[in-house]
Each structure stands twice: as C-alpha cells, then as structure tokens.
Write a protein that holds these residues in place. Sequence first.
Motif, PDB file in Angstrom:
ATOM      1  N   GLU A 250       0.832  -1.204   0.000  1.00 18.59           N
ATOM      2  CA  GLU A 250       0.000   0.000   0.000  1.00 18.59           C
ATOM      3  C   GLU A 250       0.869   1.259   0.000  1.00 18.59           C
ATOM      4  OE1 GLU A 250      -0.293  -2.475   2.118  1.00 18.59           O
ATOM      5  OE2 GLU A 250      -2.237  -3.399   1.666  1.00 18.59           O
ATOM      6  N   LEU A 251       1.948   1.243   0.802  1.00 20.84           N
ATOM      7  CA  LEU A 251       2.866   2.375   0.842  1.00 20.84           C
ATOM      8  C   LEU A 251       3.565   2.551  -0.498  1.00 20.84           C
ATOM      9  CD1 LEU A 251       4.539   4.594   2.193  1.00 20.84           C
ATOM     10  CD2 LEU A 251       6.044   2.804   3.097  1.00 20.84           C
ATOM     11  N   VAL A 252       4.008   1.436  -1.083  1.00 21.50           N
ATOM     12  CA  VAL A 252       4.698   1.502  -2.369  1.00 21.50           C
ATOM     13  C   VAL A 252       3.757   2.027  -3.449  1.00 21.50           C
ATOM     14  CG1 VAL A 252       5.952   0.174  -4.115  1.00 21.50           C
ATOM     15  CG2 VAL A 252       6.242  -0.371  -1.706  1.00 21.50           C
ATOM     16  N   GLN A 253       2.480   1.673  -3.366  1.00 22.29           N
ATOM     17  CA  GLN A 253       1.511   2.142  -4.353  1.00 22.29           C
ATOM     18  C   GLN A 253       1.393   3.665  -4.305  1.00 22.29           C
ATOM     19  OE1 GLN A 253      -0.493   0.116  -6.728  1.00 22.29           O
ATOM     20  NE2 GLN A 253      -0.305   2.217  -7.479  1.00 22.29           N
ATOM     21  N   GLU A 254       1.403   4.225  -3.098  1.00 22.44           N
ATOM     22  CA  GLU A 254       1.345   5.692  -2.971  1.00 22.44           C
ATOM     23  C   GLU A 254       2.595   6.334  -3.563  1.00 22.44           C
ATOM     24  OE1 GLU A 254       0.457   7.189   0.863  1.00 22.44           O
ATOM     25  OE2 GLU A 254      -1.169   5.785   1.251  1.00 22.44           O
TER      26      GLU A 254
ATOM     27  N   ALA B 174       5.371   8.988  -8.227  1.00 22.68           N
ATOM     28  CA  ALA B 174       6.475   8.923  -9.184  1.00 22.68           C
ATOM     29  C   ALA B 174       5.997   8.691 -10.616  1.00 22.68           C
ATOM     30  CB  ALA B 174       7.450   7.813  -8.776  1.00 22.68           C
ATOM     31  N   GLY B 175       4.707   8.367 -10.787  1.00 20.01           N
ATOM     32  CA  GLY B 175       4.177   8.146 -12.123  1.00 20.01           C
ATOM     33  C   GLY B 175       4.599   6.832 -12.752  1.00 20.01           C
ATOM     34  N   VAL B 176       4.779   5.781 -11.927  1.00 21.44           N
ATOM     35  CA  VAL B 176       5.134   4.462 -12.463  1.00 21.44           C
ATOM     36  C   VAL B 176       4.088   3.449 -12.020  1.00 21.44           C
ATOM     37  CG1 VAL B 176       7.612   4.941 -12.550  1.00 21.44           C
ATOM     38  CG2 VAL B 176       6.607   3.998 -10.445  1.00 21.44           C
TER      39      VAL B 176
END
Length: 366
Positions: free
Chosen positions: A46-50, A55-57
């Motif tokens: 969930e953190l990485v998704q934010e 970052a637009g990836v």
Amino acid sequence: EEERFLRTLAGGLERWEDTVARYRQEGTIPGEELFRLHDTYGFHIELVQELADDAGVKLDVAGFEQAMAKQRERSRRATFIACGTEAAPVSGDAPLAVEFVGYECDEVDTELVSFNRNEDGSYELVLRATPFYAEAGGQVGDTGRVVGEGFEFEVRDSYYKHGVRVVRAVLQSGAPKSGPVFAAIDKERRREIERAHTATHLLHSALRRVVGDYVKQEGSLVEPGRLRFDFSAFEPLHPEQIAAVERMVYEQVVRDLVVERLVDVPLAEAKRMGALAFFGEEYGEKVNVLRIGDFSMELCGGTHLRRTGEIGILRIVAETGVAAGIRRIEAVVGRQAFERVQQERETLDRLEAHLGVSEDALLRRV
C-alpha cells in the motif's frame, strides 16, 4: 524501536529512488523489486503504491504476490544456510523446531544446527535448543555467548526470523562449525530485564486499581532495568495518582508474591480465569498465563522473576501523552532505580551545602 524503524525507512526510500530511476523508462516496477522492498525494508504494498502514484510508475502486483508465495513456502521449510554449503534445508520439508529452554535455564549444552554470515560480518545462528529469549511482546532479546570446540561467539541479539528463533552473534575466535556447543545468556542482564517485565505487570494492575479498570495496555518496551508502558486514559495522571501507583507496586514488592507461569492453558479457560490479554497480540488455542499472587493475571509469553521481592525498587520517572487518549509511563527498576535514588540524594546534599541549610529548611530557603 522508533530509531530502528526510521533508519530502515530512510534506507528503503533510497532504495525506492534507485529502483524508480532504473525502471522509469520501462514504466513498471517488477514484482521481485517490490518484494525486496517489502522483505528488506518493510515497505508494504500500500505504501509503495502511494510512492508509485507520486512517481508516475506502475507496479507488477501479480509478480509481487508470486514472490510472496515463494517466501511463505521458504518460511514453512525454515531454510537456512548450513555451514560449508551455499544453501541447504535443515530438516527437509518439516519446519525447524527450536526448543526454548530459557524459562528454566540460563545455559544449556545444545547443538549448533546452522549458521549464516551476514554482510556486516556478524552471524545468524540456529540452535537446536536455546536459552536466548527472542525479542517479542515488547521484551528485548537476550545476549550472551555460544562456545563450541575451537570457536566462540558473542551473542548480541536474539529474534525471530521466518518464525524460527535466531541469535545474531559476533565471532570472537576460531572457525565455527555445526555440532555440540555450550550456550549461555548474560544472566545479570536477563535478571534486570525480568525485573522490568514483572514490574510492568504490577504497574498495569496498579493503574487499573488507581485510575480505573478501563485502563488497558496499548504498548510496552521492556529493557534491562527500564520499562515503557503505554495505556489508554482519558486525561493525564495527577501527581497523587502517580504516587499512589508507585506505592501500590511497592506494597506488592515487599509482599514478595510468588510469580507463577501457567503453561499451555486453553485460551477459553484463561479468559474464564480472568486473565488480561496484552494489546495487539494474536493468540493460539493454548496460551501462557502469568499470575502474580492475588494481584495480577495476564497472558504473557515473556520471562519473569520468581518472586516480586526480586524487583527491589520501582521509580516512575515520566508520565506523558503520546497520542489522543494514550498516555505513557516510563520507569526504572532494580539497579537503575537504586542509582537514580542515589543521584537524587547527592543533588539534595549539594543543594543543602550550597545554601547552608538542613534538608528540613531546604524548600523554604529555595
């Protein structure tokens, strides 16, 4: 715990920036990279998704799930690097059972099953039977030594890794090898930890009696001679309440109550007995219950003193707020509490000498 988390977070953010730079042109972060961020740096998806949105990836979530499934399988098999091999499972498909003997023993003749050398030069050791308490439930891990034929380790920490008790150690001499070893904890340090842990249970019970039975534990840290206890409360404690809690704990110390550990009690039976459960813990069908005379009874898997008289002294040194409706008490016990009393005595003596008055007149003169 906070400092360690922030260091991990800082390292993880650096890793994330490097990962984004490597895969920005492709536009998608592979699942293996996502898993590495999760496994090494504790970055939940969930953190990485934010971070990815900022970052637009995009993220290869399916690949991440596959990597997680592989990790769960590796954990189930409890695979460790065995001495002299690149990678070898300790016991085939069966999970490695490490027997914890630290409730009864400070030292034990055991077997070094496997060891793994870390990048920083330290080792992770797996013992067949271990006296080292692995960090859990707020209680820090044990330190000590492991001695084998021709080699010796200094144990710096003990914790769980993939569900298995592991000790982190520094090689002091010789070349390690699997086989018979002698393992011993730092007894003095463990006793100071146990003073703090048993005192934590007394503190919890005293708070419920003085402040109200709505008080419940929200977090704790138990270190040698020191404890930190977070609890729910509607307002800050008054000085009179703090003094009353301290006095009540003292009364249980001088009563020298028996500290009794009940093992493998069915959870339903423990609840019927009135045992309190610590915050946020997941319990199996059978639990350990710690009963301190007629004063306290809680579910707990940590190590403790045999009698409350061994605590010696408890001094509350701070009571603060940490969140809405959450208060924190910090206290010292045993040697640290005795040294604090000495320091306070020395301060009073210096003040009396400086002002040229006796203790009775000190407050008036100040």
